[in-house]
Design a protein around this motif. Structure first.
Motif, PDB file in Angstrom:
ATOM      1  N   LYS C  10       0.879  -1.169   0.000  1.00 35.25           N
ATOM      2  CA  LYS C  10       0.000   0.000   0.000  1.00 35.25           C
ATOM      3  C   LYS C  10       0.904   1.202   0.000  1.00 35.25           C
ATOM      4  O   LYS C  10       1.799   1.312   0.847  1.00 35.25           O
ATOM      5  CB  LYS C  10      -0.889   0.000   1.241  1.00 35.25           C
ATOM      6  CG  LYS C  10      -1.807   1.181   1.327  1.00 35.25           C
ATOM      7  CD  LYS C  10      -3.048   0.976   0.487  1.00 35.25           C
ATOM      8  CE  LYS C  10      -3.874   2.257   0.470  1.00 35.25           C
ATOM      9  NZ  LYS C  10      -4.982   2.179  -0.486  1.00 35.25           N
ATOM     10  N   TYR C  12       1.415   5.306   0.154  1.00 36.45           N
ATOM     11  CA  TYR C  12       0.905   6.636   0.488  1.00 36.45           C
ATOM     12  C   TYR C  12       1.918   7.669   0.034  1.00 36.45           C
ATOM     13  O   TYR C  12       3.064   7.323  -0.244  1.00 36.45           O
ATOM     14  CB  TYR C  12       0.702   6.757   2.002  1.00 36.45           C
ATOM     15  CG  TYR C  12      -0.470   5.985   2.532  1.00 36.45           C
ATOM     16  CD1 TYR C  12      -0.286   4.801   3.225  1.00 36.45           C
ATOM     17  CD2 TYR C  12      -1.768   6.434   2.337  1.00 36.45           C
ATOM     18  CE1 TYR C  12      -1.356   4.087   3.703  1.00 36.45           C
ATOM     19  CE2 TYR C  12      -2.843   5.718   2.821  1.00 36.45           C
ATOM     20  CZ  TYR C  12      -2.631   4.539   3.508  1.00 36.45           C
ATOM     21  OH  TYR C  12      -3.680   3.830   3.986  1.00 36.45           O
ATOM     22  N   ASP C  14       3.700   9.675   1.655  1.00 36.49           N
ATOM     23  CA  ASP C  14       4.888   9.829   2.485  1.00 36.49           C
ATOM     24  C   ASP C  14       5.275   8.525   3.171  1.00 36.49           C
ATOM     25  O   ASP C  14       6.041   8.508   4.122  1.00 36.49           O
ATOM     26  CB  ASP C  14       4.607  10.890   3.555  1.00 36.49           C
ATOM     27  CG  ASP C  14       3.290  10.615   4.267  1.00 36.49           C
ATOM     28  OD1 ASP C  14       2.998  11.307   5.244  1.00 36.49           O
ATOM     29  OD2 ASP C  14       2.550   9.699   3.832  1.00 36.49           O
ATOM     30  N   PHE C  15       4.758   7.394   2.705  1.00 33.79           N
ATOM     31  CA  PHE C  15       4.810   6.202   3.546  1.00 33.79           C
ATOM     32  C   PHE C  15       4.386   5.028   2.677  1.00 33.79           C
ATOM     33  O   PHE C  15       3.621   5.201   1.735  1.00 33.79           O
ATOM     34  CB  PHE C  15       3.797   6.435   4.673  1.00 33.79           C
ATOM     35  CG  PHE C  15       3.643   5.295   5.623  1.00 33.79           C
ATOM     36  CD1 PHE C  15       2.452   4.613   5.705  1.00 33.79           C
ATOM     37  CD2 PHE C  15       4.691   4.928   6.456  1.00 33.79           C
ATOM     38  CE1 PHE C  15       2.305   3.566   6.600  1.00 33.79           C
ATOM     39  CE2 PHE C  15       4.546   3.883   7.340  1.00 33.79           C
ATOM     40  CZ  PHE C  15       3.343   3.206   7.409  1.00 33.79           C
ATOM     41  N   PHE C  16       4.865   3.839   2.969  1.00 34.29           N
ATOM     42  CA  PHE C  16       4.307   2.698   2.241  1.00 34.29           C
ATOM     43  C   PHE C  16       4.421   1.443   3.070  1.00 34.29           C
ATOM     44  O   PHE C  16       5.174   1.364   4.048  1.00 34.29           O
ATOM     45  CB  PHE C  16       5.009   2.508   0.889  1.00 34.29           C
ATOM     46  CG  PHE C  16       6.415   2.012   1.038  1.00 34.29           C
ATOM     47  CD1 PHE C  16       7.454   2.910   1.174  1.00 34.29           C
ATOM     48  CD2 PHE C  16       6.698   0.656   1.053  1.00 34.29           C
ATOM     49  CE1 PHE C  16       8.747   2.463   1.311  1.00 34.29           C
ATOM     50  CE2 PHE C  16       7.987   0.200   1.202  1.00 34.29           C
ATOM     51  CZ  PHE C  16       9.018   1.102   1.326  1.00 34.29           C
ATOM     52  N   SER C  35       6.379   3.497  16.591  1.00 35.03           N
ATOM     53  CA  SER C  35       5.291   4.264  15.984  1.00 35.03           C
ATOM     54  C   SER C  35       5.632   4.588  14.542  1.00 35.03           C
ATOM     55  O   SER C  35       6.744   4.992  14.241  1.00 35.03           O
ATOM     56  CB  SER C  35       5.102   5.580  16.730  1.00 35.03           C
ATOM     57  OG  SER C  35       4.668   5.343  18.022  1.00 35.03           O
ATOM     58  N   GLY C  36       4.672   4.387  13.666  1.00 36.27           N
ATOM     59  CA  GLY C  36       4.908   4.741  12.272  1.00 36.27           C
ATOM     60  C   GLY C  36       5.481   3.626  11.444  1.00 36.27           C
ATOM     61  O   GLY C  36       5.777   3.810  10.269  1.00 36.27           O
ATOM     62  N   GLY C  38       3.940   0.937  10.549  1.00 33.60           N
ATOM     63  CA  GLY C  38       2.947   0.361   9.650  1.00 33.60           C
ATOM     64  C   GLY C  38       2.147  -0.768  10.242  1.00 33.60           C
ATOM     65  O   GLY C  38       1.381  -1.416   9.537  1.00 33.60           O
ATOM     66  N   LYS C  39       2.295  -1.039  11.529  1.00 32.73           N
ATOM     67  CA  LYS C  39       1.587  -2.196  12.066  1.00 32.73           C
ATOM     68  C   LYS C  39       0.086  -1.968  12.123  1.00 32.73           C
ATOM     69  O   LYS C  39      -0.703  -2.852  11.789  1.00 32.73           O
ATOM     70  CB  LYS C  39       2.131  -2.570  13.430  1.00 32.73           C
ATOM     71  CG  LYS C  39       2.293  -1.440  14.400  1.00 32.73           C
ATOM     72  CD  LYS C  39       3.124  -1.908  15.594  1.00 32.73           C
ATOM     73  CE  LYS C  39       2.937  -0.971  16.771  1.00 32.73           C
ATOM     74  NZ  LYS C  39       3.429   0.373  16.508  1.00 32.73           N
ATOM     75  N   THR C  40      -0.336  -0.746  12.523  1.00 31.34           N
ATOM     76  CA  THR C  40      -1.773  -0.496  12.547  1.00 31.34           C
ATOM     77  C   THR C  40      -2.357  -0.476  11.147  1.00 31.34           C
ATOM     78  O   THR C  40      -3.461  -0.961  10.902  1.00 31.34           O
ATOM     79  CB  THR C  40      -2.085   0.835  13.274  1.00 31.34           C
ATOM     80  OG1 THR C  40      -1.593   0.743  14.604  1.00 31.34           O
ATOM     81  CG2 THR C  40      -3.556   1.102  13.295  1.00 31.34           C
ATOM     82  N   THR C  41      -1.594   0.088  10.192  1.00 33.72           N
ATOM     83  CA  THR C  41      -2.080   0.095   8.814  1.00 33.72           C
ATOM     84  C   THR C  41      -2.264  -1.321   8.302  1.00 33.72           C
ATOM     85  O   THR C  41      -3.265  -1.648   7.657  1.00 33.72           O
ATOM     86  CB  THR C  41      -1.099   0.858   7.922  1.00 33.72           C
ATOM     87  OG1 THR C  41      -0.794   2.105   8.524  1.00 33.72           O
ATOM     88  CG2 THR C  41      -1.679   1.072   6.553  1.00 33.72           C
ATOM     89  N   HIS C  44      -5.376  -2.688   9.685  1.00 39.37           N
ATOM     90  CA  HIS C  44      -6.556  -2.162   9.011  1.00 39.37           C
ATOM     91  C   HIS C  44      -6.744  -2.782   7.643  1.00 39.37           C
ATOM     92  O   HIS C  44      -7.873  -2.923   7.166  1.00 39.37           O
ATOM     93  CB  HIS C  44      -6.468  -0.635   8.911  1.00 39.37           C
ATOM     94  CG  HIS C  44      -6.768   0.049  10.200  1.00 39.37           C
ATOM     95  ND1 HIS C  44      -6.796   1.413  10.331  1.00 39.37           N
ATOM     96  CD2 HIS C  44      -7.061  -0.431  11.423  1.00 39.37           C
ATOM     97  CE1 HIS C  44      -7.098   1.738  11.576  1.00 39.37           C
ATOM     98  NE2 HIS C  44      -7.254   0.631  12.260  1.00 39.37           N
ATOM     99  N   PHE C  49     -10.583  -2.136   6.274  1.00 43.02           N
ATOM    100  CA  PHE C  49     -10.858  -0.696   6.236  1.00 43.02           C
ATOM    101  C   PHE C  49     -10.059  -0.042   5.132  1.00 43.02           C
ATOM    102  O   PHE C  49     -10.451   0.999   4.609  1.00 43.02           O
ATOM    103  CB  PHE C  49     -10.504  -0.037   7.566  1.00 43.02           C
ATOM    104  CG  PHE C  49     -11.336  -0.529   8.719  1.00 43.02           C
ATOM    105  CD1 PHE C  49     -10.757  -0.757   9.948  1.00 43.02           C
ATOM    106  CD2 PHE C  49     -12.680  -0.753   8.575  1.00 43.02           C
ATOM    107  CE1 PHE C  49     -11.520  -1.207  11.011  1.00 43.02           C
ATOM    108  CE2 PHE C  49     -13.454  -1.207   9.628  1.00 43.02           C
ATOM    109  CZ  PHE C  49     -12.869  -1.431  10.860  1.00 43.02           C
ATOM    110  N   ILE C  50      -8.904  -0.619   4.814  1.00 40.08           N
ATOM    111  CA  ILE C  50      -8.049  -0.056   3.776  1.00 40.08           C
ATOM    112  C   ILE C  50      -7.835  -1.121   2.716  1.00 40.08           C
ATOM    113  O   ILE C  50      -7.427  -2.234   3.029  1.00 40.08           O
ATOM    114  CB  ILE C  50      -6.672   0.346   4.344  1.00 40.08           C
ATOM    115  CG1 ILE C  50      -6.842   1.300   5.524  1.00 40.08           C
ATOM    116  CG2 ILE C  50      -5.825   0.966   3.260  1.00 40.08           C
ATOM    117  CD1 ILE C  50      -5.521   1.641   6.172  1.00 40.08           C
ATOM    118  N   PRO C  51      -8.129  -0.813   1.460  1.00 34.32           N
ATOM    119  CA  PRO C  51      -7.849  -1.800   0.422  1.00 34.32           C
ATOM    120  C   PRO C  51      -6.378  -1.742   0.016  1.00 34.32           C
ATOM    121  O   PRO C  51      -5.850  -0.658  -0.168  1.00 34.32           O
ATOM    122  CB  PRO C  51      -8.751  -1.340  -0.735  1.00 34.32           C
ATOM    123  CG  PRO C  51      -8.940   0.125  -0.515  1.00 34.32           C
ATOM    124  CD  PRO C  51      -8.743   0.406   0.939  1.00 34.32           C
TER     125      PRO C  51
END
Lengths: 577, 338, 348
Positions: C10, C12, C14-16, C35-36, C38-41, C44, C49-51
């Motif tokens: 996935k 983003y 600023d982030f992937f 933090s940051g 990507g574990k919560t992403t 999700h 929640f996120i394809p």
């Protein structure tokens, strides 16, 4: 790559669903779009069309130019701005001490004073005018009591039907707004700032000027902007208290063009000019408001001192005097109106006697039906329109709030602005738009009850929208995620989880919508048909026929309705504006 | 939840429709009149029942504001008129009414009851029902040296002492404007107004407000009718308020009513107009409408002795008014807002 | 395989994220990282929640990549519980059952059973706002479990609680999960928690998996510097391979020579980093450990059950953790020793 998990999570936590996938989504979008297009944008465009085209339907700025160069119009525009500026300055000045007292001191009865400052937001303008005339009028309570006390021949305070009357009425109506908005900001000023400044030697006026004033300035400016808008678009006050052609504002001028001289072209051109100005002012206010609500995020509060502690000092005496005057200014005219409803006078200069006759009229109509104003019909109509407005504006406002907070949209800001546009367009212009837009239709819509209902809905729904939006935003997105993960479709998640949570916001919005409809006079005056008189219009007609006693009776009924509504809002504790 | 909402909506609308339907039940004749006619002190309460009884019909009388507003409403409803009769079109509003083409002509058979000079519409679209003259009325308790002529009004001694009505919204107001044009001509009236404005306390929207201000002592002079003093004699037993007859003459007002073009109940409307010219209707006019009946057979009440008779009766031609009224008002406006 | 994430990416601005992982049925795997990372992403994405941009997700053999969240049968527990405030305990737990259309009787039985499971019997009518943090978290767990999900996901469920409660609930969750044999993905930044609760740990950094393995492996056999430093304290000494004879790897460094029993394929002269956990070292006294260095004490922290001693060697800092207290003398020269088994080597 340095995104904090927290913020990244919240921002992307539940991606807004893209629009249009499901049939339900399209329906959701269509309903407000259709309604607003037909009942707001189409009339608005009709006016633009009328004011910007000549007989052969070609675009022209002639009418607008004529409006801007005609001596009368210039005078009207200038007067509108002039009276609004003076009223605003007076309101702010009168309100500042109150804001100070409310922000810094605690005292018994403080909640009453605070509650009383909500009054301008819910009181219909026609009641303000009525109370004003009854209390401050030459034949009013104040003058009569002064004349009786000091044995005077003529009324000492001649204020009516002049610039003075307009300024006074506006100030009396609006200074509580200043108190409320500025005290909210003032009480959140960081107390340590003042302590630091005092430790460095600042005191009194210098302390106020250099330290406090910059802090509360956003609040003052926001209050001033709001008050200016109210005074700029003030209608009923000018209509009744203005002293003739010299004291006409743009709103009243448009009304006259539309209803008296039936000159829709001139009215439309003037409407275009006014719309520009009011949208501009509205925009300024919104910007200022953002700064104020920023301040509200701050949690630190002033430690309040008890008022009783300074009672002995001249400062305290002044404070108490001010509070008393404030209370009187707000309450007394309304009490005067209520008391007038129990009086009647025989003939033009006869004696006044106690009577319940006006109230009896609500119960039994005169049999011949030949009454200039049918009180019962007025009450019935007002309640009907109020109910309809609530029933229509609730789904309208909630749907739009839902779409703008939950759905991913291109140019969301623009859509929000369009949705809130009715707030910036005066309801006189809306009425004018209805007259123009629907005059060529085979169906006679103006003068019908649904036109009035739709006009009220358009005017009232932005408040529902604001209430719903703010409550929607406050919902923890995790709750929706939880519901979704537990097998709820987005639709079910909305009904079962979100809707119950926003109930209080919806109730607040609904009560606002009802209050606005019941007190609405501007658009209604443009659109009504004698069969569908509402309470405010009946009051206006009675004031115009110098029958203040009957007007007072109707006014009392209206105040009772508004009071009930206002109690409901207060109970829910919804922060206004 | 959706269902509840629909249910509520239908209930509210049904309830309201029921209530309004009831009130509009079975009116055989619909008349638009101005407020004071329909008020409880006005003639309506006396004359309408008489007509209803005589013909066994039901009359719906709707008040739509003052005479100007009544006319405007009728013009707005031109395509689908709701009223059968419009009441309150005077000799000054006649031009506007004729222009808008909302009336149907009718010559009542008993028109001969009326003296010919009072028939101000020779095309018989509007039939007169009462008449009077405008006058400056003053409070003798507050003013010892009243003006005797229009010219006198400019006297600086009267600064801030006159209350007038707005010609755009009030028929006396418009009448007064025409009065000044009748006296000074188109070339001179603006100069008169320039001087006059210093003496005007305020210009109100309607007669009611103006007269209310006057009786509450705001100013000692007001534009009203020659019959105003009669009211105070009749009901308050005082001769304190007096009407002034100007040297140059007073301006006449004749009020009339007409049948709406395309009215549903034309026959009954014609009968009403016939009835209006008879004594049954006319006798109520003096003490309720405070004007002079057009039917000379009616005996005037005692108090009308205090309504002075003007030496000269002024009026302007309908066609002239029709051609110029917009321009006159605009010019007047410019002077007044300076 | 109960859960498979196959090349999920996935992107983003600023982030992937670029993740592949799997979990067996009944296993608890933990996504661990700062933090940051990507574990919560990732979580999700698993819930729906996120394809994802690319890749496939399969649950119990079913490809769920295209399915919306409410069709995936996953249970989710949040950090802040997210209990429905307008509903009581019963209604909260029963929510998923309501969505599936369970009968009243079955719902009651299930809710009661769950309340027993989380050891809060007879809480049905209680108002959720009156409950303590620990109780709310357990209710949230029960709510997620009620509709029989195929997968349980917990997003830092214990970080809002105080330390003691955290430990208690940690074991509770573990117990329940074991009892139900429910595949679980746990997300946390607390490495102690991760090690304690998991069957396998997936360490993430900057959207990628750094290392996946058992708690033991992660702690004792870190594959990268990051993993070594993120999980627990470790000492790192730069060194060179001096010999790999006899299955032992000898290292030489400015601090001295070290004997390790590391069995990786290394070359003589290769630059490496020696890793030694502080608790595996001894200070002073008699020792049989082959590896010895001298260090000067720069500071001590007494933690009650142990003491952490900071020292400086010839060029590098060093940390030692011992049981019990120590009379600490700053500046004192002491001998540090550790065995070959205590060593681990990272290639540079």
């Amino acid at each position: 790559m340095k995104q904090s998990e927290q913020s990244g999570g919240k921002a992307r936590g539940i991606e807004r669903h893209t629009m249009g996938a499901s049939g339900r989504d399209t329906l959701l979008f269509l309903f407000p779009l259709l309604f607003l297009s037909i009942f707001f944008y189409f009339p608005l465009v009709s006016i633009l069309n009328e004011g910007l085209t000549d007989e052969s339907r070609r675009f022209t700025l002639n009418h607008v130019a004529a409006v801007l160069t005609d001596r009368y119009s210039i005078r009207v525009i200038l007067f509108t701005v002039e009276q609004a500026l003076i009223s605003t300055a007076a309101s702010v000045l009168l309100g500042l001490p109150g804001a100070y007292i409310l922000a810094r001191y605690d005292f018994r009865g403080k909640s009453i004073i605070r509650a009383v400052t909500t009054v301008p937001f819910v009181l219909p303008s026609i009641i303000v005018v009525l109370g004003f005339v009854i209390f401050f009028g030459n034949n009013g309570m104040l003058n009569r009591s002064l004349m009786a006390t000091f044995n005077l021949e003529e009324p000492p305070l001649k204020v009516l039907y002049s610039m003075r009357a307009i300024i006074l009425a506006h100030t009396f109506y609006n200074f509580p707004i200043c108190i409320r908005l500025v005290s909210a900001v003032w009480s959140r000023v960081n107390p340590n700032l003042e302590k630091a400044a005092t430790s460095l030697g600042a005191r009194g006026m210098r302390l106020f000027w250099h330290v406090l004033l910059p802090q509360i300035m956003p609040g003052i400016l926001a209050a001033a902007a709001l008050i200016f808008i109210f005074c700029f678009t003030s209608f009923a006050v000018i209509l009744v208290l203005g002293g003739g052609p010299k004291f006409t504002t743009i709103e009243v001028a448009i009304y006259r063009y539309a209803k008296v001289s039936l000159d829709l072209k001139a009215g439309s051109a003037l409407a275009i000019v006014e719309s520009f100005l009011s949208v501009f002012f509205m925009y300024a206010y919104i910007r200022l408001q953002k700064q104020v609500s920023f301040a509200e995020e701050i949690q630190l509060r002033y430690e309040k001192k008890k008022l009783v502690t300074i009672l002995r000092s001249p400062k305290g005496a002044l404070a108490v005097f001010y509070l008393f005057v404030t209370f009187m200014l707000i309450i007394a005219p309304m009490l005067a109106a209520v008391s007038y409803s129990f009086l009647k006078r025989s003939g033009w200069a006869g004696r006044t006697t106690f009577t319940l006759e006006w109230y009896r009229r609500f119960i039994s109509e005169l049999s011949s039906g030949a009454l200039a104003v049918s009180y019962r019909a007025a009450v019935r109509n007002s309640l009907f329109f109020g109910a309809l407005t609530v029933l229509l504006s609730l789904p309208l406002g909630t749907t739009i709030a839902y779409i703008t907070t939950r759905k991913q949209l291109p140019a969301r800001g623009l859509i929000e602005a369009f949705a809130m546009l009715p707030l910036g367009i005066s309801s006189i212009i809306l009425g004018l738009g209805y007259i123009k837009a629907y005059q060529s239709l085979p169906v006679d819509i103006t003068g019908s009850w649904y036109a009035i209902a739709f006009a009220h809905t358009v005017i009232a729904y932005p408040f529902v929208l604001r209430a719903a939006t703010s409550v929607f935003r406050k919902i923890n997105p995790r709750l929706i995620q939880a519901a979704l993960s537990l097998g709820a479709t987005p639709w079910r998640a909305f009904w079962r989880v979100e809707l119950p949570l926003i109930k209080s916001g919806l109730i607040a919005g609904a009560t606002f919508a009802f209050a606005i409809s019941v007190g609405e006079i501007n658009a209604t005056l443009m659109l009504y048909n004698p069969q569908f008189t509402t309470i405010p219009i009946a009051i206006y007609r009675l004031i115009s026929s110098y029958n203040f006693f009957a007007a007072a009776a109707l006014g009392t009924v209206l105040m009772a309705i508004c009071f009930a509504v206002f109690l409901l809002i207060d109970k829910i504790g919804f922060e206004v504006s | 939840m959706c269902r509840k909402w629909f249910f509520l909506l239908t209930v509210v609308i049904a309830f309201f429709s029921l209530m309004t339907a009831f009130s509009a039940l079975g009116a055989d004749l619909t008349i638009y009149a101005y407020d004071s006619f329909v008020s409880e002190w006005g003639p309506a309460g006396r004359v309408i029942p008489k007509f209803e009884q005589q013909y066994g019909v039901k009359v719906e009388l709707i008040s739509a504001g003052d005479a100007g507003q009544v006319l405007n409403r009728a013009i707005l409803e031109k395509k689908r008129p709701k009223a059968d009769i419009i009441m309150g079109i005077d000799n000054n509003l006649l031009a506007k009414a004729l222009d808008a083409d909302i009336l149907a002509p009718y010559r009542p058979p008993n028109l001969k009851l009326i003296p010919d000079p009072l028939i101000f519409d020779k095309t018989h679209h509007v039939i007169p029902f009462d008449h009077g003259h405008f006058a400056i009325v003053y409070d003798s308790a507050r003013l010892q040296n009243p003006p005797k002529s229009m010219d006198d009004l400019q006297n600086p001694a009267y600064q801030g002492k006159i209350i007038l009505e707005d010609p755009r919204t009030s028929s006396p107001g418009f009448g007064f404007l025409l009065w000044t044009i009748a006296v000074y001509g188109e070339d001179g009236y603006l100069a008169f107004w320039e001087k006059l404005m210093a003496n005007v306390l305020t210009i109100t929207e309607g007669w009611d407000t103006a007269y209310g201000l006057f009786t509450s002592g705001e100013a000692p002079m007001v534009l009203s009718y020659t019959t105003s003093p009669a009211y105070h004699v009749e009901y308050e037993n005082t001769t304190r308020y007096r009407a002034i007859i100007f040297r140059e003459g007073n301006y006449q007002q004749i009020e009339g009513m007409g049948i709406v073009k395309g009215a549903k109940n034309r026959t009954l409307a014609q009968k009403f107009i016939d009835f209006m010219l008879t004594e049954g209707f006319q006798v109520e006019i003096p003490l309720t409408n405070w004007m002079f009946p057009v039917n000379p057979a009616v005996k005037l009440p005692e108090s009308f002795k205090y309504a002075p008779e003007p030496e000269k009766s002024l009026s302007l031609d309908t066609r002239v008014i029709q051609k110029n009224q917009d321009r006159w008002i605009n010019d007047w406006l410019r002077i007044v807002v300076k | 395989m109960s859960l498979i994430l196959d090349k999920i990416t996935k992107v983003y601005p600023d982030f992937f994220i670029d993740v592949s992982l799997s979990a067996e049925k009944g296993e608890i795997i933990t996504l661990l990282g700062p933090s940051g990372c990507g574990k919560t992403t990732t979580l999700h994405i698993i819930v729906g929640f996120i394809p994802p941009d690319t890749g496939r997700i399969s649950l119990n053999g079913r490809d769920v990549t295209a399915l919306p969240p409410f069709a995936r049968k996953v249970g989710l527990v949040f950090q802040e519980y997210a209990l429905f405030p307008n509903m009581n305990v019963f209604k909260n737990i029963a929510f998923g059952l309501r969505m599936q259309g369970w009968s009243r009787r079955d719902t009651e039985a299930r809710v009661r059973g769950l309340l027993e499971l989380i050891r809060l019997p007879r809480y049905e009518a209680r108002n959720v706002s009156e409950l303590s943090g620990g109780e709310q978290q357990r209710i949230a767990l029960a709510r997620a479990l009620a509709p029989n999900p195929d997968l349980l996901l917990l997003d830092e469920p214990l970080s809002a609680l105080d330390a003691k409660l955290r430990n208690q609930l940690r074991s509770e969750i573990r117990r329940i999960q074991r009892e139900l044999e429910l595949t679980t993905v746990y997300v946390t930044h607390d490495q102690e928690e991760a090690l304690a609760i998991s069957d396998r740990v997936v360490v993430m950094k900057d959207g990628r998996v750094e290392q996946a393995g058992s708690s033991y492996e992660i702690y004792n056999r870190p594959k990268t510097r990051f993993v070594a430093q993120f999980v627990g304290i470790t000492n790192m000494l730069p060194a060179r391979v001096s010999s790999t004879r006899g299955g032992y790897t000898r290292l030489s460094s400015p601090e001295g020579t070290f004997l390790t029993n590391y069995h990786g394929s290394l070359e003589k002269g290769q630059k490496v980093t020696l890793l030694v956990r502080p608790e595996k070292c001894l200070i002073g006294g008699e020792t049989t450990n082959e590896n010895r260095v001298m260090g000067r004490i720069t500071g001590c922290e007494y933690l009650g059950d142990s003491t952490i001693i900071s020292l400086t060697l010839k060029q590098n800092p060093f940390t030692v953790k011992i049981f019990g207290p120590l009379t600490c003398k700053v500046g004192e020269e002491v001998r540090i020793s550790f065995s070959p088994e205590a060593c681990w080597i990272l290639r540079d």
